[in-house]
Design an enzyme around this catalytic site. Structure first.
Site, mmCIF file in Angstrom:
data_model
loop_
_atom_site.group_PDB
_atom_site.id
_atom_site.type_symbol
_atom_site.label_atom_id
_atom_site.label_comp_id
_atom_site.label_asym_id
_atom_site.label_seq_id
_atom_site.Cartn_x
_atom_site.Cartn_y
_atom_site.Cartn_z
ATOM 1 N N LYS A 172 0.833 -1.216 0.000
ATOM 2 C CA LYS A 172 0.000 0.000 0.000
ATOM 3 C C LYS A 172 0.863 1.259 0.000
ATOM 4 O O LYS A 172 0.462 2.277 -0.557
ATOM 5 C CB LYS A 172 -0.992 -0.013 1.173
ATOM 6 N N LYS A 211 -10.478 -4.498 -3.899
ATOM 7 C CA LYS A 211 -11.529 -3.531 -4.229
ATOM 8 C C LYS A 211 -10.972 -2.155 -4.556
ATOM 9 O O LYS A 211 -11.632 -1.360 -5.214
ATOM 10 C CB LYS A 211 -12.580 -3.453 -3.119
ATOM 11 N N LYS A 232 -3.369 -10.099 -6.211
ATOM 12 C CA LYS A 232 -4.614 -10.355 -5.474
ATOM 13 C C LYS A 232 -5.752 -9.473 -6.018
ATOM 14 O O LYS A 232 -5.517 -8.324 -6.370
ATOM 15 C CB LYS A 232 -4.368 -10.025 -3.996
HETATM 16 N N1 AQP Z 1 -8.629 -11.516 -3.292
HETATM 17 C C1 AQP Z 1 -9.054 -12.029 -2.141
HETATM 18 N N2 AQP Z 1 -9.280 -13.364 -2.025
HETATM 19 C C2 AQP Z 1 -9.722 -13.892 -0.849
HETATM 20 N N3 AQP Z 1 -9.987 -13.138 0.256
HETATM 21 C C3 AQP Z 1 -9.774 -11.814 0.176
HETATM 22 N N4 AQP Z 1 -9.929 -10.808 1.056
HETATM 23 C C4 AQP Z 1 -9.574 -9.626 0.476
HETATM 24 N N5 AQP Z 1 -9.195 -9.840 -0.797
HETATM 25 C C5 AQP Z 1 -9.303 -11.191 -1.009
HETATM 26 C C6 AQP Z 1 -10.430 -10.967 2.421
HETATM 27 O O1 AQP Z 1 -11.550 -10.123 2.567
HETATM 28 C C7 AQP Z 1 -11.633 -9.693 3.933
HETATM 29 C C8 AQP Z 1 -11.919 -8.240 4.010
HETATM 30 O O2 AQP Z 1 -10.828 -7.529 3.500
HETATM 31 P P1 AQP Z 1 -10.645 -6.016 3.895
HETATM 32 O O3 AQP Z 1 -11.651 -5.184 3.233
HETATM 33 O O4 AQP Z 1 -10.609 -5.860 5.352
HETATM 34 O O5 AQP Z 1 -9.185 -5.676 3.407
HETATM 35 P P2 AQP Z 1 -8.266 -6.224 2.297
HETATM 36 O O6 AQP Z 1 -7.774 -7.587 2.629
HETATM 37 O O7 AQP Z 1 -7.198 -5.182 2.135
HETATM 38 O O8 AQP Z 1 -9.229 -6.305 1.032
HETATM 39 P P3 AQP Z 1 -9.110 -5.546 -0.342
HETATM 40 O O9 AQP Z 1 -10.282 -5.941 -1.178
HETATM 41 O O10 AQP Z 1 -7.757 -5.768 -0.926
HETATM 42 O O11 AQP Z 1 -9.310 -4.045 0.111
HETATM 43 P P4 AQP Z 1 -8.425 -2.792 -0.171
HETATM 44 O O12 AQP Z 1 -8.237 -2.776 -1.670
HETATM 45 O O13 AQP Z 1 -9.190 -1.627 0.338
HETATM 46 O O14 AQP Z 1 -7.132 -3.009 0.568
HETATM 47 C C9 AQP Z 1 -10.309 -10.106 4.599
HETATM 48 O O15 AQP Z 1 -10.550 -11.234 5.395
HETATM 49 C C10 AQP Z 1 -9.426 -10.455 3.451
HETATM 50 O O16 AQP Z 1 -8.495 -11.458 3.782
#
Ligand code: AQP
Length: 334
Positions: A115, A201, A198
């Site tokens: 990040k 969002k 990965k």
């Molecule tokens: N690609 C993925 N595959 C499986 N699990 C995933 N998670 C996130 N991406 C994947 C799981 O979703 C939960 C919530 O995630 P979060 O919103 O708390 O943060 P994150 O892991 O940082 O998810 P994003 O989508 O990548 O958000 P941004 O882009 O804002 O950082 C967690 O349990 C995560 O493991």
């Protein structure tokens, strides 16, 4: 006497439209686990502001995520469902845990490095402290289990380290939690535009992810555009990351194993397969979207769920926090 249910905590950030990665890796397990465990689920808005958020969008995403949780099947009568910033104990415990967390271990976290590179104009203290806030979320509720995707495993290990460190220094206080990570490929869904990354969002390329709000045409279009390889065999293999990812997604939405999918599409090309993946996703998402729209119309209901959830969460969190304050030596009256 019946056995006491295990406590479970997890959260999702309202940092954009929730993706099928978040759904497969985390949210659908929240639903599956709610009957067997004491579940506490949060909309992690404090975490979300570690990267820039547009305030109106953050407010809207918070409400949408709360409605989505319920539309996916999380029952607010069975679980504690709340918004993280409504429970001040999360910030208070973070301050205490910061005093036993080291900058070296935080700056080594993969998510911090990723990040920081992606948001080079906004590398802030909150971004580095994200895992300590996450540890506070979990430890406040004495959670034994934390359902997360594989990307959060490293943060969970840090949570365990902080719990053990605190327990060793001040005597037994926190339950040391275990991660609950889905087995196999569903634990990490990859970007459709770059299957070595990965699915996230906050990806700038909207073709990389499918959100739970995408309509059927968009879902199928994004599946058709998914990066695969120059072959034509639907087969899961290390050298076919794009196809393997689509097989994992198809499996998550249909319950079919990779072998079943390979048999189903033997002799057919990627084109047919991609459309089938899109249809399988839409079959699950469209009814969920209708339910979410219905829930979102009832603001009073959502506000009541959030209020009741924050009260219940605060009661549990306060108990842990006053124990922590006593252990570290804060004067709390005689
Ligand atoms: N690609 C993925 N595959 C499986 N699990 C995933 N998670 C996130 N991406 C994947 C799981 O979703 C939960 C919530 O995630 P979060 O919103 O708390 O943060 P994150 O892991 O940082 O998810 P994003 O989508 O990548 O958000 P941004 O882009 O804002 O950082 C967690 O349990 C995560 O493991």
């Amino acid at each position: 006497m019946g056995e006491e249910k295990k406590k479970l905590f997890s959260a999702v950030q309202p940092s954009g439209a929730v993706t099928i990665g978040n759904y497969i890796g985390a949210i659908r397990n929240f639903v599956r686990l709610q009957d067997e465990h004491d579940c506490i689920y949060a909309v992690a808005d404090l975490h979300a502001i570690t990267v820039k958020q547009e305030p109106a969008a953050l407010r809207r995403n918070t409400l949408e995520l709360m409605a989505l949780f319920i539309a996916c099947g999380i029952d607010p009568e069975k679980c504690v469902l709340f918004v993280q910033s409504h429970v001040p104990a999360h910030c208070e415990l973070t301050w205490v845990l910061n005093t036993i967390a080291y900058p070296g271990e935080l700056s080594r976290m993969t998510q911090f490095k990723d990040k920081s590179a992606r948001h080079a104009d906004n590398v802030n203290m909150g971004l580095m402290d994200y895992p300590v806030l996450m540890a506070s979320d979990i430890l406040l509720y004495q959670a034994a289990l934390v359902p997360v995707g594989a990307d959060q495993k490293q943060h969970l290990e840090l949570t365990r380290d902080l719990a053990i460190r605190f327990n060793n220094r001040y005597s037994d206080t926190f339950t040391v939690p275990e991660p609950f990570i889905p087995k196999g490929s569903g634990a990490k869904i990859m970007s459709l535009a770059d299957p070595t990354k990965k699915m996230s969002k906050s990806d700038e390329n909207p073709n990389g992810f499918i959100t739970l709000s995408d309509d059927k045409d968009t879902i199928i279009r994004k599946c058709k555009r998914a990066v695969t390889d120059s072959g034509n065999e639907v087969r899961a293999a290390e050298d076919k990351p794009g196809v393997s990812n689509l097989i994992a997604i198809y499996g998550a939405f249909t319950g079919k194993s990779a072998e079943e999918t390979e048999r189903e599409f033997a002799g057919k090309g990627y084109g047919d397969f991609k459309v089938a993946v899109g249809e399988a996703i839409a079959d699950v998402l469209v009814p969920m979207q209708e339910e979410k729209a219905r829930i979102l119309k009832d603001k009073q209901f959502l506000n009541d769920v959030m209020k009741k959830g924050a009260e219940a969460a605060s009661r549990i969190a306060r108990r842990t926090l006053s124990k922590v304050y006593r252990k570290v030596g804060f004067y709390q009256g005689e």
